[in-house]
Structures are given as C-alpha cells and as structure tokens.
Design a protein around this motif. Structure first.
Motif, PDB file in Angstrom:
ATOM      1  N   ARG A 149      28.023  42.327 -28.093  1.00 40.05           N
ATOM      2  CA  ARG A 149      28.929  42.005 -28.844  1.00 40.05           C
ATOM      3  C   ARG A 149      29.425  40.917 -28.951  1.00 40.05           C
ATOM      4  O   ARG A 149      28.490  39.917 -27.343  1.00 40.05           O
ATOM      5  N   PHE A 150      29.461  40.179 -29.897  1.00 41.73           N
ATOM      6  CA  PHE A 150      29.749  38.310 -29.896  1.00 41.73           C
ATOM      7  C   PHE A 150      31.360  38.189 -29.639  1.00 41.73           C
ATOM      8  O   PHE A 150      31.286  36.836 -29.823  1.00 41.73           O
ATOM      9  N   ASP A 151      32.166  38.521 -30.084  1.00 39.91           N
ATOM     10  CA  ASP A 151      33.170  38.511 -29.799  1.00 39.91           C
ATOM     11  C   ASP A 151      33.560  37.502 -28.741  1.00 39.91           C
ATOM     12  O   ASP A 151      32.689  38.635 -27.458  1.00 39.91           O
ATOM     13  N   LEU A 152      34.311  36.898 -28.197  1.00 42.44           N
ATOM     14  CA  LEU A 152      34.425  36.241 -26.678  1.00 42.44           C
ATOM     15  C   LEU A 152      35.547  36.573 -26.466  1.00 42.44           C
ATOM     16  O   LEU A 152      37.369  36.726 -26.714  1.00 42.44           O
ATOM     17  N   PRO A 153      35.874  36.875 -24.346  1.00 40.22           N
ATOM     18  CA  PRO A 153      37.056  37.602 -23.935  1.00 40.22           C
ATOM     19  C   PRO A 153      38.118  37.067 -24.245  1.00 40.22           C
ATOM     20  O   PRO A 153      39.524  37.267 -23.099  1.00 40.22           O
ATOM     21  N   PHE A 154      37.873  35.737 -24.581  1.00 44.22           N
ATOM     22  CA  PHE A 154      39.055  34.471 -24.195  1.00 44.22           C
ATOM     23  C   PHE A 154      39.254  33.863 -25.264  1.00 44.22           C
ATOM     24  O   PHE A 154      38.234  34.009 -26.525  1.00 44.22           O
ATOM     25  N   ALA A 155      40.001  33.526 -25.001  1.00 42.81           N
ATOM     26  CA  ALA A 155      40.357  32.565 -26.603  1.00 42.81           C
ATOM     27  C   ALA A 155      41.040  30.644 -26.463  1.00 42.81           C
ATOM     28  O   ALA A 155      41.784  30.209 -24.849  1.00 42.81           O
ATOM     29  N   LEU A 156      40.267  30.200 -26.729  1.00 39.66           N
ATOM     30  CA  LEU A 156      40.719  28.621 -26.438  1.00 39.66           C
ATOM     31  C   LEU A 156      41.609  27.682 -28.127  1.00 39.66           C
ATOM     32  O   LEU A 156      40.495  27.257 -29.103  1.00 39.66           O
ATOM     33  N   ALA A 157      42.538  27.990 -28.193  1.00 40.67           N
ATOM     34  CA  ALA A 157      43.423  27.016 -29.596  1.00 40.67           C
ATOM     35  C   ALA A 157      42.922  26.634 -29.444  1.00 40.67           C
ATOM     36  O   ALA A 157      42.734  25.257 -30.815  1.00 40.67           O
ATOM     37  N   SER A 158      43.090  25.014 -28.218  1.00 38.12           N
ATOM     38  CA  SER A 158      43.590  23.442 -28.467  1.00 38.12           C
ATOM     39  C   SER A 158      43.036  23.303 -26.857  1.00 38.12           C
ATOM     40  O   SER A 158      43.706  23.355 -25.920  1.00 38.12           O
ATOM     41  N   VAL A 159      42.218  22.204 -26.539  1.00 36.55           N
ATOM     42  CA  VAL A 159      41.776  21.964 -25.452  1.00 36.55           C
ATOM     43  C   VAL A 159      41.085  20.918 -26.240  1.00 36.55           C
ATOM     44  O   VAL A 159      40.151  19.880 -26.443  1.00 36.55           O
ATOM     45  N   ARG A 160      41.674  19.064 -24.532  1.00 33.05           N
ATOM     46  CA  ARG A 160      41.361  18.059 -24.849  1.00 33.05           C
ATOM     47  C   ARG A 160      41.222  17.285 -23.725  1.00 33.05           C
ATOM     48  O   ARG A 160      42.027  17.126 -23.258  1.00 33.05           O
ATOM     49  N   LEU A 161      40.511  16.520 -24.026  1.00 34.76           N
ATOM     50  CA  LEU A 161      40.261  15.154 -22.499  1.00 34.76           C
ATOM     51  C   LEU A 161      39.717  14.358 -23.271  1.00 34.76           C
ATOM     52  O   LEU A 161      38.788  13.913 -24.038  1.00 34.76           O
ATOM     53  N   HIS A 162      40.713  13.185 -23.115  1.00 38.68           N
ATOM     54  CA  HIS A 162      40.679  12.307 -23.696  1.00 38.68           C
ATOM     55  C   HIS A 162      39.694  11.145 -22.764  1.00 38.68           C
ATOM     56  O   HIS A 162      40.846  10.751 -22.128  1.00 38.68           O
ATOM     57  N   ASP A 163      39.433  10.583 -23.003  1.00 34.90           N
ATOM     58  CA  ASP A 163      38.687   9.016 -22.551  1.00 34.90           C
ATOM     59  C   ASP A 163      38.894   8.906 -20.752  1.00 34.90           C
ATOM     60  O   ASP A 163      39.541   8.602 -20.354  1.00 34.90           O
ATOM     61  N   VAL A 164      37.395  10.509 -20.468  1.00 38.55           N
ATOM     62  CA  VAL A 164      37.917  10.465 -19.410  1.00 38.55           C
ATOM     63  C   VAL A 164      36.598   9.764 -19.223  1.00 38.55           C
ATOM     64  O   VAL A 164      35.498   9.891 -19.420  1.00 38.55           O
ATOM     65  N   ARG A 165      36.663   8.490 -17.792  1.00 32.39           N
ATOM     66  CA  ARG A 165      35.650   7.490 -17.455  1.00 32.39           C
ATOM     67  C   ARG A 165      35.443   8.763 -16.542  1.00 32.39           C
ATOM     68  O   ARG A 165      35.523   9.771 -15.547  1.00 32.39           O
ATOM     69  N   VAL A 166      33.639   8.005 -16.283  1.00 37.08           N
ATOM     70  CA  VAL A 166      32.479   9.402 -15.785  1.00 37.08           C
ATOM     71  C   VAL A 166      31.591   7.781 -15.442  1.00 37.08           C
ATOM     72  O   VAL A 166      31.005   7.261 -15.385  1.00 37.08           O
ATOM     73  N   ARG A 167      31.699   8.720 -13.289  1.00 36.66           N
ATOM     74  CA  ARG A 167      30.857   7.030 -12.754  1.00 36.66           C
ATOM     75  C   ARG A 167      29.703   8.062 -12.341  1.00 36.66           C
ATOM     76  O   ARG A 167      30.541   9.046 -10.887  1.00 36.66           O
ATOM     77  N   PHE A 168      28.257   7.397 -11.878  1.00 37.37           N
ATOM     78  CA  PHE A 168      27.585   8.156 -11.098  1.00 37.37           C
ATOM     79  C   PHE A 168      26.890   7.187 -10.519  1.00 37.37           C
ATOM     80  O   PHE A 168      26.283   6.113 -10.510  1.00 37.37           O
ATOM     81  N   ASP A 169      26.817   6.796  -8.831  1.00 44.52           N
ATOM     82  CA  ASP A 169      26.874   5.952  -8.448  1.00 44.52           C
ATOM     83  C   ASP A 169      25.449   6.744  -7.550  1.00 44.52           C
ATOM     84  O   ASP A 169      25.927   6.946  -6.714  1.00 44.52           O
ATOM     85  N   ASP A 170      23.994   5.978  -8.051  1.00 46.22           N
ATOM     86  CA  ASP A 170      23.588   6.938  -7.565  1.00 46.22           C
ATOM     87  C   ASP A 170      22.811   5.864  -7.008  1.00 46.22           C
ATOM     88  O   ASP A 170      22.627   4.345  -6.768  1.00 46.22           O
ATOM     89  N   ARG A 171      21.959   6.061  -4.995  1.00 48.64           N
ATOM     90  CA  ARG A 171      22.102   4.805  -4.230  1.00 48.64           C
ATOM     91  C   ARG A 171      20.719   4.939  -3.478  1.00 48.64           C
ATOM     92  O   ARG A 171      20.344   4.446  -2.378  1.00 48.64           O
ATOM     93  N   VAL A 172      19.760   5.843  -3.640  1.00 46.25           N
ATOM     94  CA  VAL A 172      18.563   6.575  -3.661  1.00 46.25           C
ATOM     95  C   VAL A 172      17.859   4.985  -3.801  1.00 46.25           C
ATOM     96  O   VAL A 172      17.386   4.248  -5.033  1.00 46.25           O
ATOM     97  N   PRO A 173      17.290   4.397  -2.821  1.00 45.83           N
ATOM     98  CA  PRO A 173      16.298   2.949  -2.366  1.00 45.83           C
ATOM     99  C   PRO A 173      15.186   3.227  -3.963  1.00 45.83           C
ATOM    100  O   PRO A 173      14.645   4.557  -4.248  1.00 45.83           O
ATOM    101  N   GLY A 174      15.036   2.225  -4.371  1.00 41.60           N
ATOM    102  CA  GLY A 174      14.124   1.928  -5.881  1.00 41.60           C
ATOM    103  C   GLY A 174      14.829   2.627  -7.434  1.00 41.60           C
ATOM    104  O   GLY A 174      13.502   2.054  -8.426  1.00 41.60           O
ATOM    105  N   GLN A 175      15.480   3.385  -6.631  1.00 33.22           N
ATOM    106  CA  GLN A 175      16.154   3.647  -8.299  1.00 33.22           C
ATOM    107  C   GLN A 175      17.814   3.652  -8.155  1.00 33.22           C
ATOM    108  O   GLN A 175      18.270   4.715  -9.094  1.00 33.22           O
ATOM    109  N   ALA A 176      18.196   2.546  -7.682  1.00 41.35           N
ATOM    110  CA  ALA A 176      19.403   2.510  -6.711  1.00 41.35           C
ATOM    111  C   ALA A 176      20.898   2.279  -8.628  1.00 41.35           C
ATOM    112  O   ALA A 176      19.755   1.103  -8.988  1.00 41.35           O
TER     113      ALA A 176
END
Length: 265
Positions: A149-176
């Motif tokens: 069956r392909f129908d979903l057991p849930f429904a999402l009528a409206s979900v919004r994530l607006h201007d979410v800032r993403v920051r990944f600080d990689d401090r491994v030497p040589g590829q920081a």
C-alpha cells in the motif's frame, strides 16, 4: 425535561467545567517541565521562554526555544527558534490518524560543530551504533498475502520552515571550514486524500552557490505512487567547495545544473 434530569445535567456540566479548568492550570504549571522531561529521553536539554497546549484544538505553541545536547555542555545549541507552532486535526486524532493542519518553525538556527578529533557534538546516544539482531532464516519463504500500500498513515496539510539558518563548524585539522546557509521548506497536502501534495526545499549559501532548490509533487493512493522531481542548482562556485582536485577541475566550468525526473509505481 424533568427537574431531576436537569439537575444531573447541570452537575455534570459543572464537573466538566471544573475538570477543564484544573487541567488547564496543571498544563500551565507543568507543561514546560514535562516537555523537558521527554526531551531528556532523547539526550537533549530543552529551554523554553513559554509553552502552551490546547487539548480542545490539539495545538502546541513554543516560544524562545533552545535545544542543547545534554551531554555536551560546551557545545552551542543544536537549535534556536523564536517560535514553533503545531496544529493537529483533533477529530482525525480521535480516529487514530495524525493530520497536521498547520506547522511552522520561525526564526530558527541549526548549529552543529565537529571537534578537531572528528567528534560531532551531538547527544552520545545518537552516535552509538544501533544493535544488530540477526534473525534465523525462515524454513520456507512466506508468500505475500497483502499487496503493498502506498497511502500514508499521516497527512501534512501545511508545514513551513522559513529562513532557517544552518551552520556547521568543522574544526578537523586540514579541512577546517565553516559552512553556512539558509533553508526554506514548504510541505503542502502530503497524504491528504484526493490532492496532489508537494514538498519544496530551497537552499542558499552565498559562499558555495546562489540557489539550490528541489520540488517533489507527489500523489499516493492505496495502489499507486506518483512522484515528480524537479530541481536546479544555480551560481555554483566549485572553487569554494571542499572537493577532490579532479572533481573540482571537472566542475570548474559548471554554473547551473537542472534535474527533472518523473516516475510512477
């Protein structure tokens, strides 16, 4: 209606009103500690400016949200958000189906740091490998008795994530490096009967590219799943990406990429 019946109805009405008031007061007093208690099971520490829950409307509101890894006190918050709001369809919930009428995450920032030793500052339980259980093979393969069956057991009528800032600080030497960007996500009518749903994601990172976006229109019925994929990457700057030299050379002249796909199962 006879007098005894009216009296009983009045008593039950007052009992329900008193119970609702008491429950509302208890929620106001203990909702924040209760949310923090459940966050602890996931290895998280939760800080909230305010929280409110409506049982009648099945809605949750959180403001000034900060989510930390409980066992990484020196790490920055994993999530900061001005507000998180979720509204569920109360009637559908009573029927045993989760339907999100509206959900929004506003003014949010996701932060992740990797230390010089390569360790991600995440809850320790998230990083532990899952236990693998190998079951004994069945004596004979079981014949499929029910179709997929392909129908979903849930429904999402409206979900919004607006201007979410993403920051990944990689401090491994040589590829920081410090990776930064913004993400917008819009989900509409996914799992809603007789409607074509859509998931749209847009990323913007001035250092690496101008825009990357993907839209995924989808319609699921019990017997079929129709998917379309449309995406593009514009303003690519390969010189700034952490790529192997041969890959960076191959992409040196690439500025825009388009990815249209369609499929039905």
């Amino acid at each position: 209606m006879s007098a005894p019946k009216r009296s009983r109805l009045r008593r039950w009405t007052w009992r329900l009103v008193v119970a609702a008031v008491v429950l509302r007061v208890l929620l106001a007093l203990f909702l924040v500690p209760l949310l923090g208690f459940f966050a602890g099971f996931a290895g998280l520490r939760l800080e909230l400016g305010s929280a409110s829950l409506s049982l009648l409307g099945a809605s949750l509101r959180l403001e000034q949200v900060a989510v930390h890894a409980a066992d990484a006190p020196t790490a920055p918050p994993l999530l900061l958000a001005k507000a998180l709001a979720v509204d569920l369809a109360a009637f559908e919930l009573l029927r045993g189906r989760v339907v999100v009428d509206d959900a929004e995450l506003a003014g949010a920032e996701l932060q992740l740091r990797r230390e010089a030793d390569g360790a991600l500052l995440l809850p320790r339980a998230w990083l532990e490998p899952a236990a693998v259980h190998i079951a004994a093979p069945p004596s004979a393969p079981a014949a499929a008795t029910t179709p997929v069956r392909f129908d979903l057991p849930f429904a999402l009528a409206s979900v919004r994530l607006h201007d979410v800032r993403v920051r990944f600080d990689d401090r491994v030497p040589g590829q920081a490096r410090l990776y930064e960007g913004t993400v917008d996500v819009r989900v509409r009518d996914v799992g809603v009967d007789d409607r074509t749903g859509e998931v749209a994601v847009r990323l913007h990172s001035p250092r690496w590219f101008d825009d990357a976006w993907v839209t995924l229109p989808t319609k699921a019925t019990p017997t079929a799943l129709d998917l379309q994929l449309d995406g593009a990457l514009t303003g690519v700057r390969p010189a700034g990406l952490p790529l192997p030299p041969d890959v960076a050379a191959a992409l040196a002249a690439v500025r825009n990429v388009a990815v249209p796909q369609h499929g039905t199962r």
